[in-house]
Design a protein around this motif. Structure first.
Motif, short mmCIF file in Angstrom:
data_model
loop_
_atom_site.label_atom_id
_atom_site.label_comp_id
_atom_site.label_asym_id
_atom_site.label_seq_id
_atom_site.Cartn_x
_atom_site.Cartn_y
_atom_site.Cartn_z
N HIS A 1 0.86 -1.18 0.00
CA HIS A 1 0.00 0.00 0.00
C HIS A 1 0.90 1.24 0.00
N PRO A 2 0.57 2.25 -0.80
CA PRO A 2 1.49 3.39 -0.97
C PRO A 2 1.44 4.45 0.13
N ALA A 3 0.59 4.29 1.14
CA ALA A 3 0.36 5.37 2.12
C ALA A 3 1.64 5.89 2.75
N ILE A 4 2.55 5.00 3.14
CA ILE A 4 3.77 5.43 3.84
C ILE A 4 4.64 6.32 2.95
N PHE A 5 4.72 5.98 1.66
CA PHE A 5 5.54 6.79 0.75
C PHE A 5 4.82 8.07 0.33
N ALA B 1 3.27 2.66 -6.72
CA ALA B 1 1.86 3.01 -6.54
C ALA B 1 1.70 4.45 -6.07
N ALA B 2 2.73 4.96 -5.36
CA ALA B 2 2.72 6.35 -4.90
C ALA B 2 3.17 7.31 -6.00
N GLY B 3 3.60 6.75 -7.14
CA GLY B 3 4.04 7.58 -8.26
C GLY B 3 5.42 8.16 -8.08
#
Length: 218
Positions: free
Chosen positions: A145-149, A178-180
């Motif tokens: 999941h990209p939330a941390i980045f 996923a965070a781009g």
């Protein structure tokens, strides 16, 4: 031009994986569960909380997740303090100092707990180089999941298009993409079963990077 480098910690800055492996497997024995190497490999890049949530879904474990996390963390801390040969990965201190001295912002984004991050940063005196530390325990979902980045990039002095992530795990690379964010895959000694093909570039040693090359990545 790249202005911020977001580092993972385990397997990138310091190799605590052997210590985690020991602590987890001691705990698996205590819980009397059979975790295959194939399943264990998929845990790389996950927070301890998420690992035990998955284990409770797979095995008949009565203890609550938070209790399991604390039991494993105690085993890890004991092993960490006793492991005299624990050191930073080859070339990473030199890279950190070079980036910092050349005006590149450094942020840590690790799935590790705040306690573990502090133990590593205090032992190796890394606080002076990093503007922010982001721990996976603050997010309900782990990498990929990209939330941390996404959060780490929001702390950057620059837009995420001028950030890069350095990661050694499949889940970490997936999270960065996923965070781009542009991702450098690092072939870590204890991450050889990880798939790094989604990274934008892959390195085998930190001497392949310096501030000039980092600034020009993309």
């Amino acid at each position: 031009m790249i202005k911020t480098v977001i580092f993972d910690m385990d397997g990138v800055i310091v190799d605590t994986e052997p210590v985690h492996h020991y602590a987890y497997h001691q705990h698996f024995k205590h819980l009397n569960i059979d975790v295959t190497q194939e399943m264990y490999t998929t845990f790389t890049g996950n927070s301890t909380k998420n690992v035990y949530q998955r284990l409770k879904e797979t095995f008949d474990i009565l203890d609550e997740v938070e209790n399991l996390v604390q039991q494993k963390r105690a085993l890890f801390n004991d092993a960490f303090d006793d492991k005299e040969d624990l050191d930073l990965l080859p070339g990473v201190r030199e890279l950190i100092i070079d980036l910092h001295s050349n005006g590149i912002q450094l942020i840590l984004a690790s799935s590790a707990s705040k306690v573990t991050i502090e133990r590593v940063f205090n032992r190796f005196k890394l606080h002076q180089y990093f503007t922010h530390i982001v721990s996976g325990e603050d997010f309900p979902k782990s990498k990929p999941h990209p939330a941390i980045f996404e959060h780490a990039a929001s702390l950057s002095v620059a837009p995420k298009e001028e950030c890069i992530v350095i990661e050694d795990s499949t889940n970490g690379i997936k999270a960065a993409k996923a965070a781009g964010i542009y991702c450098v895959g690092y072939i870590s000694e204890h991450s050889k079963l990880q798939e790094l093909n989604e990274a934008d570039v892959v390195i085998g040693h930190f001497n392949e990077l310096d501030s000039n090359r980092v600034k020009s990545l993309k």
